[in-house]
Design a protein around this motif. Structure first.
Motif, PDB file in Angstrom:
ATOM      1  N   SER A 143      -8.671 -13.196   9.370  1.00 26.24           N
ATOM      2  CA  SER A 143      -8.813 -12.860  10.527  1.00 26.24           C
ATOM      3  C   SER A 143     -10.112 -13.103  10.531  1.00 26.24           C
TER       4      SER A 143
ATOM      5  N   ASN B 110     -11.477  -1.117   5.689  1.00 29.66           N
ATOM      6  CA  ASN B 110     -12.086  -0.800   4.621  1.00 29.66           C
ATOM      7  C   ASN B 110     -11.487  -0.662   3.423  1.00 29.66           C
ATOM      8  N   HIS B 111     -10.041  -0.907   3.036  1.00 30.88           N
ATOM      9  CA  HIS B 111      -9.708  -0.588   2.244  1.00 30.88           C
ATOM     10  C   HIS B 111      -9.870  -1.419   1.167  1.00 30.88           C
ATOM     11  N   PRO B 112     -10.068  -1.614  -0.336  1.00 28.30           N
ATOM     12  CA  PRO B 112      -9.953  -3.117  -0.541  1.00 28.30           C
ATOM     13  C   PRO B 112      -8.841  -3.545  -0.931  1.00 28.30           C
ATOM     14  N   GLN B 113      -7.282  -2.953  -1.024  1.00 31.10           N
ATOM     15  CA  GLN B 113      -5.908  -3.525  -1.158  1.00 31.10           C
ATOM     16  C   GLN B 113      -6.024  -4.419   0.767  1.00 31.10           C
TER      17      GLN B 113
ATOM     18  N   ARG C 207      -8.909 -11.146   5.011  1.00 30.15           N
ATOM     19  CA  ARG C 207     -10.532 -10.917   5.940  1.00 30.15           C
ATOM     20  C   ARG C 207     -10.776 -12.226   6.684  1.00 30.15           C
TER      21      ARG C 207
ATOM     22  N   GLU D 131      -8.704 -14.417  -3.568  1.00 38.01           N
ATOM     23  CA  GLU D 131      -8.121 -13.267  -3.129  1.00 38.01           C
ATOM     24  C   GLU D 131      -6.766 -13.726  -2.176  1.00 38.01           C
TER      25      GLU D 131
ATOM     26  N   TYR E 247       0.873  -0.811  -0.291  1.00 35.86           N
ATOM     27  CA  TYR E 247       0.357   0.394   0.329  1.00 35.86           C
ATOM     28  C   TYR E 247       0.946   1.113  -0.029  1.00 35.86           C
TER      29      TYR E 247
ATOM     30  N   GLN F 169      -8.972  -6.184   1.454  1.00 37.96           N
ATOM     31  CA  GLN F 169      -9.422  -7.235   1.572  1.00 37.96           C
ATOM     32  C   GLN F 169      -9.364  -8.816   1.872  1.00 37.96           C
ATOM     33  N   TRP F 170      -7.909  -8.774   0.992  1.00 31.22           N
ATOM     34  CA  TRP F 170      -7.573 -10.604   1.364  1.00 31.22           C
ATOM     35  C   TRP F 170      -6.837 -10.943   2.424  1.00 31.22           C
TER      36      TRP F 170
END
Length: 137
Positions: free
Chosen positions: A65, A54-57, A62, A107, A35, A59-60
């Motif tokens: 997590s 919040n940022h799509p970068q 999650r 992803e 990022y 998301q992977w």
């Protein structure tokens, strides 16, 4: 093979928690570096938290997590007896994250593939895999 007691299962899963946290932290550091390469420095922990949420970068990360949060909930549940099934569930969930055949986590695997060149990612992964390998399910 004898069934593990609640205390045995709890001890095994409890040992796995910090190993997964260190692995997640190493992956997060790689994601943060990617990022920052594109967008400049992250200005502190609150900005990083907001980006992770919040940022799509980010998301992977999650699925891992979420698995860690579920593991914490299972260990924190009062009046719940843990069994071999809990060990099996954790093994299967982690297996699915890394299984090339499961498209739901493609992803995650893409991010992981980019991150595994990092020495800390490899070291922390080896640790949780070693602990998981020692968990007979």
């Amino acid at each position: 093979m004898t069934a593990s007691s609640d205390a045995d299962v709890r001890a095994k899963l409890t040992a796995l928690v910090p190993a997964l946290r260190h692995f997640h932290s190493a992956l997060l550091d790689v994601a943060k570096g990617e990022y920052e390469f594109m967008n400049g420095p992250v200005k502190g922990p609150f900005e990083l938290y907001s980006l992770v949420m919040n940022h799509p970068q980010f998301q992977w990360l999650r699925p891992l997590s979420g698995l860690m949060a579920t593991l914490d909930e299972v260990l924190d549940a009062k009046d719940t007896t843990l069994t071999e099934r809990n060990l099996t569930d954790v093994r299967q969930a982690l297996g699915l994250l890394f299984a090339e055949t499961d498209t739901r986590f493609a992803e995650f695997r893409g991010g992981y593939t980019r991150a595994r060149g990092d020495a800390r990612v490899r070291e922390t992964e080896a640790k949780w895999r070693e602990l998981l390998g020692g968990i007979q399910a």
